[in-house]
Motif scaffolding. Structure first.
Motif, PDB file in Angstrom:
ATOM      1  N   ASP A   1       6.122   7.129  -9.092  1.00  0.00           N
ATOM      2  CA  ASP A   1       5.525   6.049  -8.310  1.00  0.00           C
ATOM      3  C   ASP A   1       6.465   5.539  -7.224  1.00  0.00           C
ATOM      4  O   ASP A   1       6.031   5.118  -6.145  1.00  0.00           O
TER       5      ASP A   1
ATOM      6  N   GLU B   1       7.027   9.177  -4.642  1.00  0.00           N
ATOM      7  CA  GLU B   1       5.957  10.039  -4.135  1.00  0.00           C
ATOM      8  C   GLU B   1       4.796   9.180  -3.668  1.00  0.00           C
ATOM      9  O   GLU B   1       4.404   8.218  -4.328  1.00  0.00           O
ATOM     10  N   GLN B   2       4.235   9.538  -2.507  1.00  0.00           N
ATOM     11  CA  GLN B   2       3.103   8.815  -1.933  1.00  0.00           C
ATOM     12  C   GLN B   2       1.869   9.716  -1.959  1.00  0.00           C
ATOM     13  O   GLN B   2       1.865  10.792  -1.369  1.00  0.00           O
TER      14      GLN B   2
ATOM     15  N   ARG C   1      -1.686  11.348  -1.020  1.00  0.00           N
ATOM     16  CA  ARG C   1      -2.324  11.559   0.277  1.00  0.00           C
ATOM     17  C   ARG C   1      -3.681  10.878   0.297  1.00  0.00           C
ATOM     18  O   ARG C   1      -4.484  11.043  -0.626  1.00  0.00           O
TER      19      ARG C   1
ATOM     20  N   VAL D   1      -3.726   2.197  -2.997  1.00  0.00           N
ATOM     21  CA  VAL D   1      -2.568   3.078  -3.099  1.00  0.00           C
ATOM     22  C   VAL D   1      -1.278   2.283  -3.234  1.00  0.00           C
ATOM     23  O   VAL D   1      -0.270   2.776  -3.766  1.00  0.00           O
ATOM     24  N   GLU D   2      -1.296   1.014  -2.766  1.00  0.00           N
ATOM     25  CA  GLU D   2      -0.128   0.153  -2.904  1.00  0.00           C
ATOM     26  C   GLU D   2      -0.115  -0.594  -4.244  1.00  0.00           C
ATOM     27  O   GLU D   2       0.935  -1.087  -4.664  1.00  0.00           O
TER      28      GLU D   2
ATOM     29  N   LYS E   1       0.290   6.068  -9.459  1.00  0.00           N
ATOM     30  CA  LYS E   1      -0.213   7.300  -8.862  1.00  0.00           C
ATOM     31  C   LYS E   1      -1.320   7.926  -9.700  1.00  0.00           C
ATOM     32  O   LYS E   1      -2.353   8.357  -9.182  1.00  0.00           O
TER      33      LYS E   1
END
Length: 520
Positions: free
Chosen positions: A294, A297-298, A300, A312-313, A317
Motif C-alpha cells: 500500500d 505501489e499505486q 492503475r 484509491v487514496e 490496494k
C-alpha cells in the motif's frame, strides 16, 4: 360497615345477604366454602377445612374466641391469600425476564390498585417459586426437551435434536428457530463458531453459530450444548447445523484454535473455507507485506470518475481492486448491506405463521384487556352500596362459571412443570463437565494476602495463621511426656436433651468440666 366498642375491640358489621344462616343449602362443598370464606373476610377472620366423622350436619357458630381482624389487615389472613393460576404464569414470565420478586410485587400492586388487592403477599410468591424449583430439581434436561417440543408445536419450522448416552444422561443438543434460519439465508456468508462459553450448573460447552446482519449487529444462526470437546461431538453438532439450514454450507467459517473442530469441519463441510487463529504469525507477516504494498505501489485507474480517484487514496490496494471491479460492472452496491437485504427471501409457507411467542403475548394481552374492563366495571359499581353488593354477588357466580368453561383449561399452566407425553424415557441431567483449558485462576498478591489473613487455626481458632505456626501447638510439641488429651483446646460441646433442656460442657485448662443446664 364497621363499629368500635367501648374497650376498643373491633366489631364487624356484615350485610345480611352475606351472613350464613342455619339451614342454608349449597350445591357443592366448594360453593359452601367460597360463601363462608367471603363472610369470614368481611367479618375479619380466616377459615380452613377439616374432616370430621363425628358430625354429619354443618353447625354454624358465630361466636369467636379471638379478636377479629380489621378490614385493612384481613388480606393477610391465610384463607384470603392465594396465588391464582394467572399470577403464577405472570411470575414465571417475570422471572424469565430476570425481574426480582420484590419488583414483581410492585408491578402487581400498581396493576391491582394496592397491596391489599393483590390477593397474596410476597411470601406466597416466594413459596411458589420454591415449589417450582423443587419440581424442576433433577429434571433440567427433561424441562429443556419439553421446552423444545413446546416451541415445535407453536412453529413446525423450529428445529431441534438431542442425544443421551447409555445411562440415559443428556450429553448434547442443538436447536434453532425459523427466524434464525431465515437470517442465515440472508447473512450466512460468514459464520463464527465459538466454543468458549460454559453453562452455569453443569459446565457444559455452549456453542453458538453467529454472524453479522446488515446493520453490523451480531445475530444467531443456531445454538448447541455439548458435554465434551471431541471430534465426535463437533461432527454431530455441525451435522445438525447443516440439516437445519438445508445443507447450504457457509462459504467461510471462523473458529478458535482447536484440532477437533478443524477435523470436524473438514469432514462435515469439506467445501467451506475454514479460517483460524492458528497461524497468527503467518497472518501478521502477510499483513506486513500488504502494508508495504500500500505504501509503495499505486493501482492503475480505469476511469475518470471522481469516486475512483477518492477511493484509491482511502482503500487498501486489495479492497480497491475489488471496488474497481464492482465499479466496472455498475454493481458496487452489495445487497447484504442494504435496507432491503431481507426482502424477497424465500421461506417455507409456515415459517412466519407463528413467529411471535403467542403463549406469552396472548396471556399478557388477555390479562390487560380483562383488567381494563373489570376496572371500568368496578369504578361504575363502587358509586353506590347497592351497585357494589350486586357486582360482588355477580363476581362470585361468574367465578364459578369461568372455572367450568373449559374444565379448568390450561391457563397459566407452566409448560416447564408439565410432563410431555412425547418424552417416553426419563432423561437424566448431564454430569458436570471440565472443559479444555480450564484450571485454577491466578490470584493477585492482594488476594493471596487476604486469603492468609482470613485463615483460621484449627488449634486455637484464631485468624491469621494455621496449625504449623500456632504458638500453642509449638509449645505442646515440646512436652512429649504429657498426653495430648490433657491440654485445653478452648472448646465446648452443646446439646439438647429430650426433656427440652440445654447442656453446655465447657473445658478448662485442667481438663475439669462444668455443666450448665437451662430449662425452657
Amino acid at each position: 360497615m364497621t363499629s368500635q366498642s367501648s374497650d376498643n375491640v373491633y366489631i364487624p358489621q356484615v350485610s345480611v345477604q352475606r351472613t350464613p344462616a342455619t339451614g342454608q343449602e349449597f350445591e357443592s362443598h366448594e360453593e359452601a366454602y367460597i360463601f363462608y370464606n367471603n363472610y369470614a373476610r368481611e367479618a375479619g377472620f380466616s377459615t380452613r377445612i377439616e374432616n370430621s366423622k363425628k358430625n354429619k350436619l354443618t353447625i354454624l357458630s358465630k361466636e369467636h374466641n379471638h379478636a377479629l381482624t380489621t378490614p385493612s389487615r384481613v388480606h393477610l389472613l391465610r384463607s384470603h391469600r392465594t396465588v391464582s393460576s394467572t399470577k403464577k404464569a405472570l411470575t414465571e414470565q417475570f422471572a424469565a425476564a430476570n425481574i426480582p420478586t420484590c419488583q414483581q410485587l410492585r408491578i402487581m400492586e400498581i396493576d391491582s390498585g394496592g397491596p391489599s388487592s393483590i390477593g397474596c403477599v410476597e411470601r406466597d410468591i416466594r413459596n411458589h417459586e420454591r415449589n417450582i424449583s423443587e419440581e424442576q430439581r433433577d429434571h433440567d434436561a427433561e424441562t429443556l426437551i419439553e421446552h423444545f417440543m413446546f416451541e415445535k408445536e407453536k412453529n413446525p419450522n423450529f428445529y431441534f435434536d438431542y442425544e443421551i448416552d447409555e445411562e440415559n444422561k443428556f450429553i448434547r443438543c442443538y436447536w434453532v428457530d425459523a427466524e434464525s434460519i431465515r437470517s442465515y439465508r440472508c447473512f450466512g456468508d460468514v459464520v463464527v463458531f465459538d466454543t468458549t462459553y460454559n453453562t452455569n450448573k453443569y459446565s457444559m460447552i455452549f456453542a453458538p453459530f453467529v454472524g453479522v446482519n446488515r446493520h453490523g449487529q451480531t445475530i444467531l444462526f443456531g445454538c448447541g450444548i455439548l458435554s465434551d470437546e471431541t471430534t465426535e461431538s463437533f461432527v454431530w453438532l455441525l451435522s445438525k447445523f447443516m440439516e437445519s439450514i438445508s445443507n447450504h454450507a457457509p462459504p467461510l467459517i471462523i473458529t478458535d484454535q482447536d484440532a477437533a473442530i478443524a477435523k470436524a469441519i473438514s469432514l462435515v463441510m469439506p467445501l467451506t473455507f475454514h479460517r483460524f487463529n492458528r497461524a497468527l504469525s503467518h497472518q501478521r507477516h502477510e499483513e506486513l507485506v500488504a502494508n508495504h504494498v500500500d505504501l509503495n505501489e499505486q493501482p492503475r485507474l480505469m476511469s475518470s470518475l471522481m469516486m475512483e480517484h477518492q477511493m484509491v487514496e482511502i482503500y487498501t490496494k486489495k479492497v480497491f481492486l475489488l471496488f474497481q471491479t464492482e465499479v466496472d460492472k455498475n454493481k458496487y452496491i452489495m445487497r447484504r448491506w442494504t435496507k432491503n437485504a431481507k426482502m424477497g427471501t424465500v421461506c417455507e409457507p409456515s415459517a412466519t405463521s407463528n413467529m411471535d411467542d403467542s403463549s406469552i403475548q396472548s396471556l399478557m394481552a388477555r390479562h390487560g384487556l380483562l383488567s381494563h374492563k373489570a376496572s371500568m366495571l368496578v369504578d361504575n359499581a363502587a358509586l353506590t352500596d347497592a351497585r357494589s353488593t350486586f357486582l360482588l354477588n355477580e363476581f362470585e357466580m361468574l367465578n364459578l362459571k369461568v372455572d367450568q368453561v373449559d374444565n379448568g383449561g390450561n391457563v397459566g399452566k407452566s409448560k416447564s412443570s408439565s410432563k410431555s407425553r412425547e418424552v417416553e424415557q426419563v432423561i437424566q441431567d448431564p454430569n458436570p463437565v471440565r472443559a479444555k483449558g480450564c484450571g485454577k485462576r491466578l490470584k493477585s498478591s492482594k488476594e493471596k494476602a487476604i486469603g492468609k489473613s482470613s485463615r483460621q487455626c484449627s488449634v486455637c481458632g484464631a485468624n491469621g495463621h494455621d496449625k504449623r505456626t500456632c504458638s500453642r501447638f509449638i509449645d505442646r510439641s515440646h512436652v512429649p511426656d504429657v498426653p495430648e488429651n490433657q491440654y485445653d483446646y478452648g472448646g465446648h460441646q452443646d446439646s439438647w436433651r429430650e426433656d427440652d433442656t440445654f447442656t453446655s460442657l465447657a473445658y478448662s485448662s485442667t481438663r475439669d468440666a462444668t455443666n450448665f443446664t437451662f430449662g425452657l
